[in-house]
Design a protein around this motif. Structure first.
Motif, short mmCIF file in Angstrom:
data_model
loop_
_atom_site.label_atom_id
_atom_site.label_comp_id
_atom_site.label_asym_id
_atom_site.label_seq_id
_atom_site.Cartn_x
_atom_site.Cartn_y
_atom_site.Cartn_z
N ALA A 387 1.13 -1.07 0.16
CA ALA A 387 0.20 -0.17 -0.33
C ALA A 387 0.76 1.38 0.51
N PHE A 388 1.97 0.71 0.89
CA PHE A 388 2.96 2.40 1.04
C PHE A 388 3.38 2.81 -0.59
N LEU A 389 4.19 1.25 -1.37
CA LEU A 389 4.77 1.62 -2.57
C LEU A 389 3.56 2.18 -3.86
N LYS A 390 2.17 1.76 -3.63
CA LYS A 390 1.08 2.65 -4.42
C LYS A 390 1.36 3.95 -4.64
N GLU A 391 1.27 4.34 -2.91
CA GLU A 391 0.75 5.88 -2.74
C GLU A 391 2.36 6.47 -2.87
N LEU A 392 3.43 6.18 -2.56
CA LEU A 392 4.80 6.96 -2.98
C LEU A 392 3.81 6.94 -4.71
N ILE A 393 4.33 5.66 -5.35
CA ILE A 393 3.89 5.77 -6.82
C ILE A 393 2.85 6.98 -7.18
N LYS A 394 1.75 7.25 -6.17
CA LYS A 394 0.89 8.53 -6.55
C LYS A 394 0.66 10.14 -6.53
N GLU A 395 2.07 9.54 -5.45
CA GLU A 395 2.41 11.00 -4.37
C GLU A 395 3.69 11.60 -6.20
N TRP A 396 4.45 10.34 -6.43
CA TRP A 396 5.19 11.25 -7.29
C TRP A 396 4.72 11.67 -8.52
N GLN A 397 3.54 10.90 -9.06
CA GLN A 397 2.80 11.42 -10.07
C GLN A 397 2.44 12.99 -9.88
N GLU A 398 1.67 12.89 -9.15
CA GLU A 398 0.98 14.50 -8.35
C GLU A 398 2.26 15.24 -8.77
N VAL A 399 3.69 14.97 -7.84
CA VAL A 399 4.59 15.45 -8.22
C VAL A 399 4.93 15.90 -9.72
N GLU A 400 4.51 15.04 -10.51
CA GLU A 400 5.45 15.11 -12.00
C GLU A 400 3.78 16.44 -12.51
N GLU A 401 2.57 16.25 -11.70
CA GLU A 401 1.84 17.16 -12.93
C GLU A 401 2.42 18.11 -12.25
N ARG A 402 2.33 18.70 -10.93
CA ARG A 402 3.23 20.35 -10.83
C ARG A 402 3.83 20.72 -11.23
N THR A 403 5.27 20.17 -11.26
CA THR A 403 6.82 20.45 -11.53
C THR A 403 6.70 20.24 -13.46
N ALA A 404 5.61 19.70 -14.44
CA ALA A 404 5.79 19.89 -15.47
C ALA A 404 6.21 21.13 -15.56
N GLU A 405 5.69 22.12 -15.83
CA GLU A 405 6.34 23.51 -16.08
C GLU A 405 7.14 24.47 -15.07
N PRO A 406 8.04 24.47 -15.45
CA PRO A 406 9.55 25.45 -14.67
C PRO A 406 8.01 27.44 -13.53
N LEU A 407 8.12 27.35 -12.68
CA LEU A 407 7.49 28.63 -12.69
C LEU A 407 8.20 29.55 -12.84
N LEU A 408 9.34 29.59 -12.88
CA LEU A 408 10.42 30.91 -13.68
C LEU A 408 11.77 30.45 -13.78
N THR A 409 12.39 30.83 -14.09
CA THR A 409 14.19 30.24 -14.53
C THR A 409 15.18 31.75 -14.25
N GLY A 410 16.29 30.50 -14.62
CA GLY A 410 17.68 31.45 -13.76
C GLY A 410 17.48 33.43 -14.38
N TYR A 411 16.94 32.92 -15.70
CA TYR A 411 17.39 34.51 -16.20
C TYR A 411 16.44 35.03 -15.22
N ASP A 412 15.44 35.15 -14.95
CA ASP A 412 14.20 35.55 -14.11
C ASP A 412 15.03 36.03 -12.81
N ILE A 413 15.32 35.31 -12.72
CA ILE A 413 16.46 35.10 -11.18
C ILE A 413 17.52 36.27 -11.06
#
Length: 457
Positions: A387-413
């Motif tokens: 159950a933990f392994l499946k939950e870990l995979i679910k959280e990874w998929q959520e992270v992938e969705e949240r980080t699909a596009e960077p919020l800013l770049t090094g040039y912005d900083i």
């Protein structure tokens, strides 16, 4: 069979005969679909194959110019052209490896109709049809393995793919000198091993080829040592027994939609190989502390130890990188499960390290824990582990969705905060990405505010 009429017309012009042979005929008799059509012809092979290729607008491939073996590829169909060996097709068949591959169909005896085609007669000097019907793999003669020791692996590959049994006399011949495989080109062995691993019965047949014929230990000497170590606080069994059982558990997990849909099919044989040798590092990390045996760091050391073995077996650089990563991090998912005060940051670092192989690593971890706990009567922990392994995979998929596009770049900083280009930019981006992965920030403005807080700390 779509273009067989074209081949017949070409052969008529050359006044030659052609035959369907080998795997295509075997699959036809088993009612298995096949996109690989094997042809043996008794006239100019290259010229016939070339002319056929031009007529159907296919791709021409030289497989072995010295022995006149050529391939024509048309969409998803493969036509392999070889010469008839000897003075007749019967002599050719009598020099093949197994009776199930020693059946031929003369092209001149095929009756084409509007509904398809009918086979009038088969050429079967070794009673191969009977062995196909009975699910038996039988050597054509006693010399087949001496003539080409790779056939030791081919016999087991056919057993695995077709779920056949190897006839007893053939087993006896196979046991005569398994060390013959040391003289085979490793590229050829690699291809057969991958085909065995790609079946749904790999664990059963890996056990068979080693237990009956010592083929793996003659290929990889470390296998014998794996049979001698591994017993400790967590294992009553040796590493080899544990690892083979883990492959079996992995195959069972892959029968479930949950895992099957999340693993790239091309990776499955590589993942099984990684599972078979996931504890290889125990060979060099065994130590006794306060009277107990430990294998600290065996995952890290195993990833290093496996590389020369993979190179020797002609795995590609990409495959080597994948297998090493799976072995290196196979302990990490359940280390997170057992960790005190597990944080989102700890999980994110695992995701960042393993990247796109999170599911693959978790699947090996699942097979590993199933093997360990079923063989050592600790079943009560299995449900929570999985159950933990499946939950870990679910959280990874959520992270992938949240980080699909960077919020800013090094040039912005650089532009907004007037910070000079350098390592600090990378460190700030790293922290921003981590915060984004955890859902602490979700847009450009929140990222700017987050950086202000970092800089002002």
């Amino acid at each position: 069979m779509k273009y067989i009429n074209q081949i017949i017309k070409i052969l008529d012009r050359y006044e030659g005969d052609g035959y369907l042979v080998g795997g295509f005929v075997r699959d036809y008799l088993l009612n298995r679909e096949s996109n690989d059509i094997d042809l043996a012809i008794n006239v100019q092979v290259k010229e016939v194959a070339r002319e056929f290729c031009d007529i159907v607008n296919g791709s021409f491939v030289v497989l072995d110019d010295l022995h006149n073996i050529y391939r024509v590829v048309i969409d998803d169909m493969i036509y392999d052209f070889t010469p008839v060996v000897g003075n007749s097709i019967k002599e050719d068949l009598l020099n093949r490896d197994f009776t199930i591959n020693a059946v031929a169909i003369s092209l001149s005896t095929i009756n084409f109709t509007n509904q398809g085609y009918k086979i009038k007669k088969m050429i079967d000097p070794t009673n191969g049809r009977e062995d196909i019907n009975n699910g038996v793999i039988r050597a054509v003669n006693k010399k087949v393995f001496r003539e080409d020791p790779l056939r030791l692996f081919r016999a087991i590959r056919f057993k695995a793919e077709l779920n056949f049994t190897i006839e007893k006399n053939t087993e006896v011949i196979m046991k005569e000198n398994p060390k013959m495989i040391k003289d085979i080109a490793r590229e050829r062995i690699h291809d057969e091993l991958i085909k065995i691993l790609n079946t749904k019965r790999a664990a059963k047949n890996l056990f068979y080829l080693e237990n009956e014929f010592s083929l793996l230990s003659n290929l990889i000497s470390d296998v014998n040592e794996l049979k001698e170590i591994g017993e400790c606080k967590y294992h009553r069994e040796d590493v080899w027994t544990h690892s083979l059982y883990a492959v079996k558990k992995l195959e069972q997990l892959l029968e479930e939609d949950y895992w099957n849909k999340r693993i790239d099919s091309d990776k499955i044989p590589l993942l099984k190989f990684a599972t078979l040798f996931h504890d290889l590092g125990k060979l060099i990390t065994e130590e006794v502390i306060d009277g107990e045996i430990h294998f600290y760091g065996h995952d890290k050391e195993g990833a290093k130890y496996i590389e020369p073995i993979l190179r020797e077996l002609c795995f590609s650089k990409k495959s080597i990188t994948y297998i090493k990563k799976i072995i290196r991090y196979h302990m990490r998912p359940l280390s997170l499960y057992y960790a005190d005060n597990l944080t989102d940051k700890g999980k994110y670092r695992f995701f960042r390290t393993v990247e796109s192989s999170v599911v693959d690593v978790c699947l090996l971890a699942a097979a590993d824990t199933l093997s360990t706990k079923l063989l050592n009567s600790r079943q009560d922990e299995i449900k929570d582990n999985l159950a933990f392994l499946k939950e870990l995979i679910k959280e990874w998929q959520e992270v992938e969705e949240r980080t699909a596009e960077p919020l800013l770049t090094g040039y912005d900083i650089i532009e907004i905060f007037s910070i000079e280009e350098g390592p600090q930019i990378g460190e700030i981006l790293k922290e921003v990405n981590e915060a984004q992965a955890q859902g602490l920030i979700t847009n450009y403005q929140e990222a700017i505010e987050y950086i202000k807080n970092i800089i002002n700390q």
